[in-house]
Scaffold this motif. Sequence first.
Motif, PDB file in Angstrom:
ATOM      1  N   UNK A  61       0.552  -1.187   0.103  1.00 28.58           N
ATOM      2  CA  UNK A  61      -0.121   0.583   0.147  1.00 28.58           C
ATOM      3  C   UNK A  61       0.323   0.960  -0.134  1.00 28.58           C
ATOM      4  N   UNK A  62       2.434   1.079   0.826  1.00 26.87           N
ATOM      5  CA  UNK A  62       2.965   2.772   0.513  1.00 26.87           C
ATOM      6  C   UNK A  62       3.617   3.052  -0.972  1.00 26.87           C
ATOM      7  N   UNK A  63       3.314   2.361  -1.855  1.00 27.47           N
ATOM      8  CA  UNK A  63       4.067   2.311  -3.118  1.00 27.47           C
ATOM      9  C   UNK A  63       3.175   3.314  -3.401  1.00 27.47           C
ATOM     10  N   UNK A  64       1.729   3.621  -2.825  1.00 28.33           N
ATOM     11  CA  UNK A  64       1.099   4.658  -3.631  1.00 28.33           C
ATOM     12  C   UNK A  64       1.162   6.023  -2.962  1.00 28.33           C
ATOM     13  N   UNK A 124       3.677   2.970  18.971  1.00 34.37           N
ATOM     14  CA  UNK A 124       4.622   2.103  19.085  1.00 34.37           C
ATOM     15  C   UNK A 124       4.422   1.629  17.809  1.00 34.37           C
ATOM     16  N   UNK A 125       2.894   1.271  17.400  1.00 28.26           N
ATOM     17  CA  UNK A 125       2.610   0.165  16.633  1.00 28.26           C
ATOM     18  C   UNK A 125       2.341   1.410  15.446  1.00 28.26           C
ATOM     19  N   UNK A 126       1.311   2.508  15.449  1.00 31.83           N
ATOM     20  CA  UNK A 126       1.326   3.483  14.660  1.00 31.83           C
ATOM     21  C   UNK A 126       2.963   3.635  13.846  1.00 31.83           C
ATOM     22  N   UNK A 127       4.190   3.996  14.555  1.00 30.70           N
ATOM     23  CA  UNK A 127       4.942   4.232  13.804  1.00 30.70           C
ATOM     24  C   UNK A 127       5.667   3.165  12.827  1.00 30.70           C
ATOM     25  N   UNK A 128       5.214   1.966  13.603  1.00 29.31           N
ATOM     26  CA  UNK A 128       5.841   0.631  12.760  1.00 29.31           C
ATOM     27  C   UNK A 128       4.964   0.746  11.529  1.00 29.31           C
ATOM     28  N   UNK A 129       3.708   1.313  11.342  1.00 29.96           N
ATOM     29  CA  UNK A 129       3.232   1.313  10.454  1.00 29.96           C
ATOM     30  C   UNK A 129       3.691   2.034   9.924  1.00 29.96           C
ATOM     31  N   UNK A 130       4.008   3.319   9.789  1.00 32.49           N
ATOM     32  CA  UNK A 130       4.394   4.539   8.934  1.00 32.49           C
ATOM     33  C   UNK A 130       5.809   3.869   8.730  1.00 32.49           C
ATOM     34  N   UNK A 131       6.346   3.344   9.208  1.00 33.00           N
ATOM     35  CA  UNK A 131       7.750   2.716   8.791  1.00 33.00           C
ATOM     36  C   UNK A 131       7.669   1.748   7.629  1.00 33.00           C
ATOM     37  N   UNK A 132       6.452   0.918   7.242  1.00 33.26           N
ATOM     38  CA  UNK A 132       6.080   0.554   6.540  1.00 33.26           C
ATOM     39  C   UNK A 132       5.806   0.911   5.294  1.00 33.26           C
ATOM     40  N   UNK A 133       4.842   1.662   5.346  1.00 28.62           N
ATOM     41  CA  UNK A 133       4.295   2.675   4.442  1.00 28.62           C
ATOM     42  C   UNK A 133       5.189   2.826   3.577  1.00 28.62           C
ATOM     43  N   UNK A 134       6.889   3.355   4.301  1.00 24.63           N
ATOM     44  CA  UNK A 134       7.899   4.525   4.024  1.00 24.63           C
ATOM     45  C   UNK A 134       9.081   3.650   2.672  1.00 24.63           C
ATOM     46  N   UNK A 135       8.851   2.151   3.263  1.00 21.56           N
ATOM     47  CA  UNK A 135       9.396   1.231   2.957  1.00 21.56           C
ATOM     48  C   UNK A 135       9.029   1.351   1.416  1.00 21.56           C
ATOM     49  N   UNK A 136       7.650   1.102   1.541  1.00 16.92           N
ATOM     50  CA  UNK A 136       7.130   0.730  -0.343  1.00 16.92           C
ATOM     51  C   UNK A 136       7.241   2.023  -0.803  1.00 16.92           C
ATOM     52  N   UNK A 137       7.325   2.859  -0.318  1.00 18.28           N
ATOM     53  CA  UNK A 137       7.022   4.198  -1.288  1.00 18.28           C
ATOM     54  C   UNK A 137       8.573   4.109  -1.869  1.00 18.28           C
ATOM     55  N   UNK A 138       9.660   4.119  -0.798  1.00 21.09           N
ATOM     56  CA  UNK A 138      10.517   4.328  -1.372  1.00 21.09           C
ATOM     57  C   UNK A 138      11.468   3.070  -2.723  1.00 21.09           C
ATOM     58  N   UNK A 139      10.447   2.520  -2.071  1.00 18.89           N
ATOM     59  CA  UNK A 139      10.704   0.931  -3.235  1.00 18.89           C
ATOM     60  C   UNK A 139      11.115   1.787  -4.641  1.00 18.89           C
TER      61      UNK A 139
END
Length: 397
Positions: A61-64, A124-139
């Motif tokens: 989802x972060x790829x968007x 902590x959970x929201x931080x983890x969620x944002x981290x995963x979205x950013x990973x997809x975005x940059x990829x």
Amino acid sequence: MAENNCEGNLTPPPPPAVSLCVSTSPQARAKRKFAALMEEVENLKQDKMIKQRKTTYYVSQGRALRRMAALYTPIEDLVAENDRHCEDLDGEHTIEQDRLQRGYIELSKVLPWFHAKLASLEFEESEDLLKKLKRGADAARGDDTGTLKELVALWVNIECRPSSLIRTDDKHHRGFANDACGRLLCPAEWRWEDPVVKAGIRDRTTAFIVSENSWPSFMYENYEADAKNLEHGLFKSRLLVMGFKAIFTSPSSANEVDGDGDGADIIENNQRARRRSDHARVKTCVASIIGMRKVTPRAIAYAACQIRFALSNITSWRTVDADFDYQIFWNNIVDFFEDPPGPAALARVNKLLEWWTRKVFGRNHRQDLMPDVIIHMSVNSLAAQRQQMEDTAFDSD
């Protein structure tokens, strides 16, 4: 052993403890322990699989994010600005703050689940969620950069027919050092064919500064601007549309650009439709994955930045290339669409976005069949007429 009590009599020993265990075989006990351990292992595996699925989903989802909402802005800044807007509803906001807030709203449209999900999570959970979205975005941005590096070289070789072909695997010989790339990157207010302009840009003189404050020629239809009407043809570049389609639909669809809708191209469009239907679809496109049905301003801005980067000679993403700032360039495009100066400009923007949607997604408009449109169509009109005739007949009786 018996003991004397206070009266000197012997106290009988306590009775032996009664065992409550029921004897079982060692083999049976071992089997049950093994089964319990296996169940525990399976539960751990299930938990791990659930976490992996969540990670995969959020990264996907972060790829968007970069493609549809914000080019460089950290997602944390968008969230923080939305919080600030909520706490200061009546306060004054700067242009940059309003840009961030529009970015958060756009993100919420692109990822409809995001706002509610973020509100339900602990910090902590929201931080983890944002981290995963950013990973997809940059990829995703990296994937698009790699794809367009080759495709743009091929397209420019075909469109401009340079004397020395641009290599698909090399960026060092692009940019203003290359005539074909230089012409497309040249600011719209200058003519690349003018030797003074060409020399001034290449020498980076103060009279010819190439910055984000100029629209590059590749943004215009036929790659030429009208100095007396700089809006004419802007964002109608074939190269820009091809780059958009390569990112959001598929690289193979980039050459299939629908006509402008004057009716003269209907035969060619039908032939393209038949050719597309003859080929099995083996991979879901980005637009389908993220639910894109219409072209959006931020998606156009993203494609423009990717095309500009592909034409340049820089080899890795950066915010500033010489005197050119990609973030401000992206803002300029988004502001053109999202912040027009008045109703007439807004009408032109909407017409341009309709043109883009037709170019990318063809002429299917089912998503536009809203209730206020359907009510005026003949099926509903006939139903209303029949009801009116029935009411008239009833009243006459």
